[in-house]
Design an enzyme around this catalytic site. Structure first.
Site, mmCIF file in Angstrom:
data_model
loop_
_atom_site.group_PDB
_atom_site.id
_atom_site.type_symbol
_atom_site.label_atom_id
_atom_site.label_comp_id
_atom_site.label_asym_id
_atom_site.label_seq_id
_atom_site.Cartn_x
_atom_site.Cartn_y
_atom_site.Cartn_z
ATOM 1 N N LEU A 292 94.914 60.687 -79.898
ATOM 2 C CA LEU A 292 95.443 61.706 -78.996
ATOM 3 C C LEU A 292 96.302 61.107 -77.890
ATOM 4 C CD1 LEU A 292 93.647 63.871 -80.300
ATOM 5 C CD2 LEU A 292 93.013 64.623 -78.011
ATOM 6 N N SER B 79 87.109 62.973 -79.449
ATOM 7 C CA SER B 79 88.431 63.461 -79.830
ATOM 8 C C SER B 79 88.795 62.968 -81.218
ATOM 9 C CB SER B 79 89.490 62.990 -78.834
ATOM 10 O OG SER B 79 89.877 61.650 -79.102
ATOM 11 N N ASP B 80 89.691 63.688 -81.881
ATOM 12 C CA ASP B 80 90.259 63.168 -83.115
ATOM 13 C C ASP B 80 91.094 61.937 -82.768
ATOM 14 O OD1 ASP B 80 90.917 62.920 -85.796
ATOM 15 O OD2 ASP B 80 91.317 65.057 -86.043
ATOM 16 N N TRP B 81 91.469 61.189 -83.791
ATOM 17 C CA TRP B 81 92.051 59.867 -83.575
ATOM 18 C C TRP B 81 93.492 59.947 -83.079
ATOM 19 C CZ3 TRP B 81 87.386 59.658 -83.933
ATOM 20 C CH2 TRP B 81 86.622 58.561 -84.314
ATOM 21 N N TYR C 120 93.149 68.809 -83.743
ATOM 22 C CA TYR C 120 94.412 68.466 -83.095
ATOM 23 C C TYR C 120 95.196 69.709 -82.701
ATOM 24 C CZ TYR C 120 94.421 63.610 -85.018
ATOM 25 O OH TYR C 120 94.159 62.305 -85.337
#
Length: 607
Positions: free
Chosen positions: A331, A327-329, A286
């Site tokens: 975004l 992607s990380d959760w 992030y």
């Protein structure tokens, strides 16, 4: 539940996933994966492609039936995701007992089999083999075998032990129908206050690389993905350890990653080496790189999930990564968990609309949007001409490749009756217990009360008397009646609960309050004290050590494992995976990207 097969005139058994009575190339188990991907891609609608690029959180039911009671409130039903939105990557949080979880997995796959093309679902999870319950990062083991946190595996510093853990975890996941691991964490723990250190292997980049390779070996298999593999997602690229003030980028106040010591390459090293080994997927951090230059080029100060210089320039072009970038959760959109709100982690592009954030992420090189629910953004971007369909096809091909390599198209079902025998088996629990014992670290001290001999009278405020007696010791009812006091404490933190997930992230101060110090002193006046401290972060032990005869660090251990480490000579063989600082001032003065930079630590890494 088993797969339903048809037989081709040439004798090949296949699943007629689109129900047309013909073995199409994507259904042919004998064709190379690339050919199967190419054929299926040609048959997919834009909506089906868009659905594949979404990785959503879903709630499992208590009894494993899709129409049963959810364990936790899911935002959308499985039916909505799979049937109406073509979403076939589902992330589970809390899960039920093994039989119910295997049943749920099979019912999800049956639902997927009855869609237009029969694309199977990939079920994913965050780590769930230890003691920490953090809905934003990891779950406690519950029915699975229990092991030390990854930081405890770092304390073991044993590649064979990590490979054994990963192989056992793989078998338990596969038995439950889980085929995607949203781990390992390859971040290097260089900021002592950072909340996520427990999920790393410590402050050594070399050790993180070696253990990371062993970890992927155990989950994915030495020969690459197969029908018995779990695909790994290495995170948080290019290294999430150097967090300003030790704050976490799940939250706006922790978005900055600093490199005052010029150690970017140090944090990148574990990824470079694991990528060279091969790994299925990568998750970007992030964080926002602050003041970073690479090869003379200033890196844009936007979150790594939106950063084309990092994801395309570094990861794809320089390091040659061909796998999935997820992607990380969260975004793109905000999260709401248990009645609390968490803003979207779109650091550096907060002013953009949701659609423009998706555009930035795809342009940066993201293949899949983690923790999101809505494929319509991708459909709109293609139909409006803002994103060419060829760009979408490149991501979809990568995602389909992993599904084919895992054998999901040929048989995604699990043996429901076998799951309870595999998951949390006696053998697997024993292996986890051995690792808990071995990872314990006896810190150097001029006095020691170890090992505790059989028959020693032990008072413990935290360990039940039955556990003490089972270890061959005698449970004392008060400190004054004991030969030794065994007390368990955990690293301190600053309680926070303003945002969703925030309470689970143990951040802020590493100093114990005066009540803890006074309590330990009072115990020490009655009998020698064995201080067992859970180091999810490197707590400041300076005021406690003078009152302890022995200090033992653990990183996720049951009471039984702790007592075995205290009584069996040589059982505890862990070494510190990070420096234990002497004071807060030394932490504040240190550089966040430099390992062991706090001056005059109380204990050095490796002891």
């Amino acid at each position: 539940m088993t797969a339903t097969y048809s037989t081709n005139p040439d004798g090949t058994r296949y699943r007629d996933l689109n129900g047309n009575g013909t073995m199409d190339p994507y259904e042919n188990p004998d064709l190379p994966v690339a050919d199967r991907v190419r054929d299926l891609l040609s048959r997919m609608t834009l909506a089906e492609k868009a659905g594949l690029m979404i990785h959503s959180i879903v709630s499992v039911t208590v009894d494993g039936h899709l129409d049963g009671e959810p364990i936790a409130g899911g935002r959308l039903s499985v039916e909505e995701f799979v049937q109406n939105r073509s979403v076939t990557h589902l992330n589970v949080h809390r899960i039920p007992d093994p039989l119910a979880m295997a049943r749920w997995s099979n019912q999800v796959q049956r639902l997927a089999e009855n869609t237009r093309l029969g694309i199977p679902v990939t079920i994913s999870t965050d780590p769930r083999h230890s003691f920490t319950e953090n809905w934003g990062a990891s779950f406690s083991s519950e029915h699975l075998s229990a092991w030390p946190e990854p930081i405890g595996l770092g304390a073991l510093a044993d590649e064979d032990a990590v490979r054994e853990f990963a192989d056992i975890a793989r078998q338990e996941y596969v038995a439950l129908g889980i085929r995607s691991a949203l781990h390992p964490t390859l971040d290097v723990a260089t900021e002592p206050r950072w909340a996520r250190q427990y999920s790393t292997f410590g402050q050594s980049a070399d050790l993180a690389a070696r253990l990371g390779i062993a970890y992927v070996d155990g989950f994915e298999g030495a020969g690459g993905l197969s029908s018995t593999s779990v695909a790994c997602m290495a995170k948080h690229f290019p290294g999430g350890g150097p967090q300003r003030d030790g704050e976490d980028p799940h939250f706006q106040y922790g978005k900055e990653q600093d490199y005052p010591g010029g150690m970017f390459e140090y944090h990148l090293e574990p990824f470079t080496r694991v990528l060279a080994r091969g790994v299925s997927a990568v998750m970007p951090s992030y964080g926002v790189p602050v003041g970073l230059e690479l090869d003379g080029e200033r890196i844009e100060e936007v979150g790594f999930g939106f950063n084309r210089q990092i994801l395309t320039g570094l990861l794809r072009e320089k390091l040659g990564f061909q796998g999935v970038v997820c992607s990380d959760w969260g975004l793109i959109t905000e999260s709401r968990i248990q009645g609390k709100q968490l803003p979207p982690r779109c650091w550096g592009v907060e002013d953009l609309s949701e659609l423009d954030r998706v555009t930035r992420a795809l342009d940066a090189g993201v293949d899949q949007l983690g923790g999101e629910d809505d494929p319509s953004w991708i459909i709109e971007l293609v139909e409006s001409g803002r994103i060419p369909v060829e760009r979408i096809d490149a991501s979809v091909s990568r995602l389909l490749t992993v599904k084919f390599q895992l054998g999901l198209f040929d048989d995604p079902y699990v043996d429901e009756q076998a799951a309870p025998d595999v998951v949390g088996s006696t053998e697997f629990r024993a292996a986890g217990h051995r690792a808990q014992v071995a990872s314990a670290t006896i810190l150097p001290h001029e006095r020691t009360a170890l090992p505790l001999e059989k028959g020693t009278r032990v008072f413990s405020p935290e360990v039940p008397a039955a556990v003490i007696e089972a270890a061959g010791l005698v449970a004392a009812e008060a400190p004054g009646a004991a030969d030794v006091v065994v007390t368990r404490i955990a690293a301190p933190y600053e309680p926070r609960d303003g945002f969703a997930l925030e309470a689970a992230f143990h951040a802020g101060t590493l100093e114990f309050d005066q009540d803890t110090v006074d309590r330990l002193q009072e115990l020490a006046e009655a009998a020698p004290v064995v201080l067992v401290v859970h180091l999810e972060r490197p707590a400041i032990l300076t005021p406690l050590v003078p009152h302890a005869s022995t200090v033992v660090a653990v990183y996720g251990s049951s009471d039984e494992a702790v007592l075995e480490a205290l009584t069996r000579p040589g059982a505890a063989r862990g070494t510190l995976p990070f420096d234990v600082p002497r004071s807060t001032d030394s932490i504040v003065a240190s550089r966040v990207d430099v390992p062991g930079d706090a001056t005059d630590p109380l204990f050095r890494a490796g002891v």
